[in-house]
Design a protein around this motif. Structure first.
Motif, short mmCIF file in Angstrom:
data_model
loop_
_atom_site.label_atom_id
_atom_site.label_comp_id
_atom_site.label_asym_id
_atom_site.label_seq_id
_atom_site.Cartn_x
_atom_site.Cartn_y
_atom_site.Cartn_z
N GLY A 101 0.81 -1.21 0.00
CA GLY A 101 0.00 0.00 0.00
C GLY A 101 0.85 1.26 0.00
N LEU A 102 0.19 2.33 0.24
CA LEU A 102 0.86 3.62 0.31
C LEU A 102 1.60 3.75 1.64
CD1 LEU A 102 -2.03 5.75 -1.18
CD2 LEU A 102 0.10 5.12 -2.29
N PRO A 103 2.44 4.78 1.79
CA PRO A 103 3.20 4.94 3.04
C PRO A 103 2.30 5.00 4.27
CG PRO A 103 3.91 6.53 1.40
CD PRO A 103 2.74 5.82 0.83
N ARG A 104 2.77 4.43 5.35
CA ARG A 104 1.97 4.38 6.58
C ARG A 104 2.88 4.59 7.78
NH1 ARG A 104 -2.03 5.79 8.56
NH2 ARG A 104 -3.04 4.63 10.16
N TRP A 105 2.49 5.48 8.66
CA TRP A 105 3.20 5.69 9.91
C TRP A 105 2.38 5.07 11.02
CZ3 TRP A 105 4.56 11.59 9.77
CH2 TRP A 105 5.58 11.79 8.86
N ASN A 106 2.95 4.16 11.73
CA ASN A 106 2.26 3.56 12.87
C ASN A 106 2.94 4.01 14.15
OD1 ASN A 106 0.29 2.12 11.45
ND2 ASN A 106 1.79 0.56 10.91
N LEU A 107 2.78 5.27 14.46
CA LEU A 107 3.38 5.82 15.67
C LEU A 107 2.46 5.57 16.85
CD1 LEU A 107 4.55 9.28 14.30
CD2 LEU A 107 5.93 7.24 14.62
N SER A 108 3.05 5.38 18.00
CA SER A 108 2.25 5.20 19.20
C SER A 108 1.63 6.54 19.61
CB SER A 108 3.12 4.65 20.33
OG SER A 108 4.07 5.62 20.72
N ASN A 109 0.67 6.48 20.49
CA ASN A 109 0.02 7.70 20.95
C ASN A 109 1.01 8.63 21.65
OD1 ASN A 109 -2.43 6.97 19.91
ND2 ASN A 109 -3.14 6.04 21.82
N GLY A 111 -0.68 18.78 9.30
CA GLY A 111 0.25 17.69 9.57
C GLY A 111 0.20 17.14 10.97
N THR A 112 -0.14 17.97 11.93
CA THR A 112 -0.13 17.49 13.32
C THR A 112 -1.49 16.97 13.77
OG1 THR A 112 -0.53 19.73 14.13
CG2 THR A 112 1.75 18.97 14.05
N PHE A 113 -2.56 17.55 13.31
CA PHE A 113 -3.87 17.13 13.80
C PHE A 113 -4.50 16.01 12.99
CE2 PHE A 113 -3.70 21.41 15.75
CZ PHE A 113 -3.65 20.96 17.06
N LEU A 114 -3.86 15.61 11.90
CA LEU A 114 -4.33 14.47 11.14
C LEU A 114 -3.59 13.23 11.65
CD1 LEU A 114 -6.29 13.85 8.85
CD2 LEU A 114 -4.42 14.14 7.26
N SER A 115 -3.74 12.97 12.93
CA SER A 115 -3.02 11.88 13.59
C SER A 115 -3.62 10.53 13.23
CB SER A 115 -3.04 12.08 15.10
OG SER A 115 -4.36 11.98 15.56
N PHE A 142 5.51 14.40 19.02
CA PHE A 142 5.67 15.02 17.71
C PHE A 142 4.82 16.28 17.60
CE2 PHE A 142 4.24 15.29 13.27
CZ PHE A 142 5.46 15.53 12.67
N ARG A 143 3.57 16.20 18.04
CA ARG A 143 2.67 17.35 18.00
C ARG A 143 3.19 18.48 18.87
NH1 ARG A 143 -1.94 15.06 19.84
NH2 ARG A 143 -2.10 13.95 17.87
N ILE A 144 3.69 18.16 20.05
CA ILE A 144 4.21 19.19 20.94
C ILE A 144 5.42 19.88 20.34
CG2 ILE A 144 5.41 19.52 23.15
CD1 ILE A 144 3.48 17.42 24.33
N ILE A 145 6.32 19.13 19.75
CA ILE A 145 7.53 19.71 19.15
C ILE A 145 7.16 20.62 17.98
CG2 ILE A 145 9.61 19.16 17.82
CD1 ILE A 145 9.89 16.66 19.61
N VAL A 146 6.31 20.14 17.09
CA VAL A 146 5.94 20.93 15.91
C VAL A 146 5.21 22.20 16.32
CG1 VAL A 146 4.46 20.95 13.87
CG2 VAL A 146 5.94 19.01 14.30
N LEU A 147 4.25 22.09 17.21
CA LEU A 147 3.49 23.27 17.60
C LEU A 147 4.31 24.24 18.43
CD1 LEU A 147 0.00 21.70 18.26
CD2 LEU A 147 0.81 22.92 16.24
N GLU A 178 3.07 10.29 18.93
CA GLU A 178 2.22 11.27 18.24
C GLU A 178 2.12 12.55 19.07
OE1 GLU A 178 0.32 11.52 15.43
OE2 GLU A 178 0.66 9.53 14.60
N ARG A 179 1.92 12.39 20.35
CA ARG A 179 1.81 13.55 21.24
C ARG A 179 3.11 14.33 21.30
NH1 ARG A 179 -1.42 15.21 25.69
NH2 ARG A 179 -0.17 16.27 27.26
#
Length: 108
Positions: free
Chosen positions: A2-10, A53-57, A16-21, A13-14
């Protein structure tokens, strides 16, 4: 396959979101205090793509985009790549603006 898939844990994800924001918040505060029209558009596009990019977790994709999850993931990857590109553009233009301002005032 399939297409690329990221299976990051919660937790990841959190983080990553904190760093980006945090980076986006820093850019916005810097633009509010020292910004000019030359860096305004790069900062604006950085903010727009970072929100996508961050909220489409993974949790959002599983809940709202179940039938097109792989495509939502690709959309997220493209948004993050665009965010990275606009961050690089913003940093470059900001450094150029600061260095030109220091040359004009005589500070090297």
């Amino acid at each position: 396959m399939g297409l690329p898939r990221w299976n990051l844990s919660n937790k990841n994800e959190r983080l990553f979101r904190i760093i980006v924001l945090t980076i986006v918040s820093f850019v916005l505060v810097y633009e509010k205090i020292y910004g000019s029209s030359s860096t305004q558009y790069a900062a604006m596009y950085l903010c727009v793509f970072s929100l996508v990019g961050t909220f489409l977790s993974n949790a959002v994709q599983k809940r709202y985009f179940t039938s097109v999850m792989e495509y939502a993931q690709v959309f997220r990857i493209v948004a993050l790549l665009m965010m990275l590109c606009f961050l690089i553009i913003w940093v470059y233009v900001t450094i150029e603006r600061v260095s030109q301002a220091s040359l004009l005032t005589g500070i090297v």
